[in-house]
Write an enzyme that holds these catalytic residues in place. Structure first.
Site, mmCIF file in Angstrom:
data_model
loop_
_atom_site.group_PDB
_atom_site.id
_atom_site.type_symbol
_atom_site.label_atom_id
_atom_site.label_comp_id
_atom_site.label_asym_id
_atom_site.label_seq_id
_atom_site.Cartn_x
_atom_site.Cartn_y
_atom_site.Cartn_z
ATOM 1 N N ASP A 1 -5.826 -5.518 -4.835
ATOM 2 C CA ASP A 1 -4.703 -6.467 -4.846
ATOM 3 C C ASP A 1 -5.209 -7.864 -4.508
ATOM 4 O O ASP A 1 -6.261 -8.024 -3.888
ATOM 5 C CB ASP A 1 -3.629 -6.059 -3.828
ATOM 6 C CG ASP A 1 -2.269 -6.698 -4.140
ATOM 7 O OD1 ASP A 1 -1.386 -5.989 -4.639
ATOM 8 O OD2 ASP A 1 -2.103 -7.919 -3.917
ATOM 9 N N LYS B 1 3.853 -0.487 -14.273
ATOM 10 C CA LYS B 1 5.174 -1.110 -14.287
ATOM 11 C C LYS B 1 5.294 -2.009 -15.512
ATOM 12 O O LYS B 1 4.332 -2.692 -15.883
ATOM 13 C CB LYS B 1 5.324 -1.968 -13.020
ATOM 14 C CG LYS B 1 6.773 -2.430 -12.786
ATOM 15 C CD LYS B 1 6.860 -3.704 -11.994
ATOM 16 C CE LYS B 1 6.428 -3.668 -10.566
ATOM 17 N NZ LYS B 1 7.430 -3.234 -9.615
ATOM 18 N N ASP C 1 -8.550 -10.222 -8.103
ATOM 19 C CA ASP C 1 -7.564 -10.531 -9.143
ATOM 20 C C ASP C 1 -7.808 -9.595 -10.335
ATOM 21 O O ASP C 1 -8.898 -9.613 -10.915
ATOM 22 C CB ASP C 1 -7.758 -11.993 -9.558
ATOM 23 C CG ASP C 1 -6.752 -12.435 -10.602
ATOM 24 O OD1 ASP C 1 -6.061 -11.575 -11.179
ATOM 25 O OD2 ASP C 1 -6.663 -13.656 -10.838
ATOM 26 N N ASP D 1 1.272 -1.202 -10.249
ATOM 27 C CA ASP D 1 2.646 -1.598 -9.924
ATOM 28 C C ASP D 1 2.722 -3.123 -9.908
ATOM 29 O O ASP D 1 3.532 -3.718 -9.206
ATOM 30 C CB ASP D 1 2.994 -1.017 -8.536
ATOM 31 C CG ASP D 1 4.474 -1.085 -8.221
ATOM 32 O OD1 ASP D 1 5.272 -1.211 -9.160
ATOM 33 O OD2 ASP D 1 4.827 -1.020 -7.028
ATOM 34 N N TRP E 1 1.949 2.994 -2.562
ATOM 35 C CA TRP E 1 1.444 3.922 -3.591
ATOM 36 C C TRP E 1 0.123 4.533 -3.114
ATOM 37 O O TRP E 1 -0.139 5.714 -3.311
ATOM 38 C CB TRP E 1 1.255 3.191 -4.932
ATOM 39 C CG TRP E 1 2.536 3.017 -5.701
ATOM 40 C CD1 TRP E 1 3.797 3.003 -5.159
ATOM 41 C CD2 TRP E 1 2.701 2.867 -7.109
ATOM 42 N NE1 TRP E 1 4.714 2.829 -6.160
ATOM 43 C CE2 TRP E 1 4.078 2.733 -7.365
ATOM 44 C CE3 TRP E 1 1.809 2.802 -8.177
ATOM 45 C CZ2 TRP E 1 4.587 2.564 -8.657
ATOM 46 C CZ3 TRP E 1 2.316 2.620 -9.476
ATOM 47 C CH2 TRP E 1 3.692 2.508 -9.701
ATOM 48 N N GLY F 1 0.773 -1.243 0.000
ATOM 49 C CA GLY F 1 0.000 0.000 0.000
ATOM 50 C C GLY F 1 0.801 1.289 0.000
ATOM 51 O O GLY F 1 0.251 2.335 0.319
HETATM 52 C C1 LIG Z 1 5.421 -4.716 -6.186
HETATM 53 S S1 LIG Z 1 3.969 -5.153 -5.365
HETATM 54 C C2 LIG Z 1 3.073 -3.658 -5.348
HETATM 55 C C3 LIG Z 1 3.596 -2.670 -4.361
HETATM 56 C C4 LIG Z 1 2.652 -1.508 -4.160
HETATM 57 N N1 LIG Z 1 2.567 -0.658 -5.333
HETATM 58 C C5 LIG Z 1 3.076 -0.636 -3.000
HETATM 59 O O1 LIG Z 1 3.461 0.484 -3.235
HETATM 60 O O2 LIG Z 1 3.005 -1.090 -1.867
HETATM 61 C C6 LIG Z 1 3.141 -6.111 -6.568
HETATM 62 C C7 LIG Z 1 1.747 -6.532 -6.145
HETATM 63 O O3 LIG Z 1 1.101 -7.101 -7.291
HETATM 64 C C8 LIG Z 1 0.091 -7.949 -6.776
HETATM 65 N N2 LIG Z 1 -0.481 -8.790 -7.830
HETATM 66 C C9 LIG Z 1 0.178 -9.689 -8.602
HETATM 67 N N3 LIG Z 1 -0.693 -10.284 -9.442
HETATM 68 C C10 LIG Z 1 -1.917 -9.742 -9.201
HETATM 69 C C11 LIG Z 1 -3.233 -9.949 -9.736
HETATM 70 N N4 LIG Z 1 -3.442 -10.831 -10.720
HETATM 71 N N5 LIG Z 1 -4.262 -9.229 -9.243
HETATM 72 C C12 LIG Z 1 -4.054 -8.326 -8.244
HETATM 73 N N6 LIG Z 1 -2.847 -8.102 -7.698
HETATM 74 C C13 LIG Z 1 -1.787 -8.797 -8.157
HETATM 75 C C14 LIG Z 1 0.845 -8.722 -5.705
HETATM 76 O O4 LIG Z 1 -0.055 -9.319 -4.793
HETATM 77 C C15 LIG Z 1 1.719 -7.623 -5.077
HETATM 78 O O5 LIG Z 1 1.116 -7.121 -3.913
#
Ligand SMILES: C[S@@+](CC[C@H](N)C(=O)[O-])C[C@H]1O[C@@H](n2cnc3c(N)ncnc32)[C@H](O)[C@@H]1O
Length: 392
Positions: A125, A219, A141, A179, A55, A53
């Site tokens: 997320d 990203k 998702d 992200d 962002w 969280g």
């Molecule tokens: C790098 S982290 C994000 C960090 C976040 N932007 C922050 O600032 O805290 C990547 C996130 O992508 C989520 N993620 C990956 N695949 C996903 C999906 N299909 N649906 C939702 N979230 C997903 C992961 O659970 C993870 O929390």
């Protein structure tokens, strides 16, 4: 690897803990904002793949609390100091804050900036996310169509009707950020493929909610043929650029695509059941100068070739078009102040320095079950009884 060692080798990890961010990723968004002024006139935002969280924290602090960071924060401090010295302002507080400015590496903030009306932030997320002020969090998702109605309902809880779910909210959003990252396997091609699927899903969700002129930031992993992706984005956004914030390690293939000026093609109906570009041609806005409808050809070996047409007349060479060709190359920018910490460097820390705990430990990390099983087997996190005996 201990926390202290990581503090030395990752300045942004240390800073995030010191400045109260849930993850070092916060600095990536702040540095992108410094370059692209992402939050200007923005009140409604969707933050995809948002856990833990950081962002959303940036969004909450900028849009709801009205804080300013980086250059904007510094400019505000300067103005307040000037006003105080000239006697325009009676408040000495901000001047004191400016005088007490910490090390130049961090992104400094100033409070009491103007607050915005009608702010709505929806964060999504797969992982659960601890609550944040003014942020609606959804566990879903982003690649699944069922996420669209959930997102629309979260955006418009008062007007949304489950009986007639539409593909667009009554008040569309100004900005969609993503992200998203898969659990990286180390197999580059596979990681890049899964990442591009996340980006694709994020884009399709963005198309469902963005207002014309809106922005999309996501990203990307810079793999082979990533410019095809940028060229496709160029069909629905007036401006597409790629940026690498200083807080993103130079050694990583990560970067961020910043798309501005959303221009939905006339009659375009977004849907996750029939996502953009899946098996059909990509839409091109009517009247786009120089743009032709892309054609899709399946070669004998099964490879699908998409011809995006020639856009060279539209943007010119400076905007990244190879003269006389259909291949469009997005401009690439490094962003973040040059005085900011180098994410690939190791910094010495004072001997008596205490290493802080992360602001928000993962609520349900994928490895949690493994740790629990190990604990049951050995009574201690990280070690089984057998291991402890061997080491004794
Ligand atoms: C790098 S982290 C994000 C960090 C976040 N932007 C922050 O600032 O805290 C990547 C996130 O992508 C989520 N993620 C990956 N695949 C996903 C999906 N299909 N649906 C939702 N979230 C997903 C992961 O659970 C993870 O929390």
């Amino acid at each position: 690897m201990g926390k202290s060692s990581k503090d030395k080798r990752d300045a942004y990890y240390r800073l995030a803990k010191e400045e109260g961010w849930r993850a070092r990723s916060a600095y990536k968004l702040l540095q992108l904002d410094e370059e692209f002024n992402l939050f200007e006139d923005v009140t409604r935002v969707v933050d995809l793949c948002a856990a833990p969280g950081s962002w959303s924290q940036v969004l909450s602090r900028v849009l709801i609390k009205g804080e300013k960071f980086g250059r904007a924060g510094w400019e505000q401090k300067q103005k307040e100091t000037r006003d105080y010295v000239l006697g325009v302002s009676k408040s000495k507080k901000s001047v004191d804050t400016a005088a007490a400015g910490e090390d130049g590496g961090a992104v400094q903030d100033v409070k009491q900036a103007e607050k915005r009306e009608g702010v709505r932030i929806v964060a999504i997320d797969l992982q659960p996310m601890s609550p944040l002020e003014g942020v609606t969090t959804l566990r879903a998702d982003i690649t699944h169509p069922s996420t669209v109605p959930l997102m629309l309902q979260a955006l418009d809880p008062d007007t949304y009707s489950a009986a007639s779910p539409t593909s667009s909210p009554s008040a569309p959003v100004d900005l969609v950020i993503s992200d998203g990252a898969p659990d990286v396997t180390g197999l580059h091609d596979l990681d890049i493929y899964v990442q591009s699927q996340l980006l694709w899903a994020a884009l399709n969700l963005a198309l469902c909610v963005l207002k014309p002129g809106g922005k999309f930031v996501a990203k990307i992993f810079r793999g082979k043929d990533v410019d095809l992706l940028f060229a496709q984005l160029k069909h629905v956004f007036a401006r597409v650029r790629v940026a690498k914030p200083r807080s993103s390690r130079a050694s990583s293939i990560e970067a961020f695509v910043v798309c501005e000026g959303f221009r939905p093609p006339e009659g375009f109906k977004p849907s996750l059941e029939k996502p953009l570009g899946a098996g059909t041609t990509l839409p091109v806005p009517d009247g786009t100068p120089g743009a032709t409808q892309p054609s899709r050809v399946v070669r004998a070996d099964g490879v699908v070739e998409i011809d995006l047409g020639d856009e060279s007349e539209e943007e010119g060479v400076e905007e990244g078009v190879e003269e006389g060709g259909a291949r469009w190359i997005a401009p690439f920018l490094a962003c973040g102040d040059l005085s900011a910490y180098d994410s690939d460097a190791t910094y010495a820390l004072p001997k008596d320095r205490v290493s802080l705990d992360p602001v928000q430990p993962p609520t349900a990390p994928p490895y949690k079950r493994a740790l629990e099983m190990r604990k049951m087997a050995g009574g201690a996190y990280g070690k089984t009884k057998g291991q402890e005996r061997k080491e004794a």
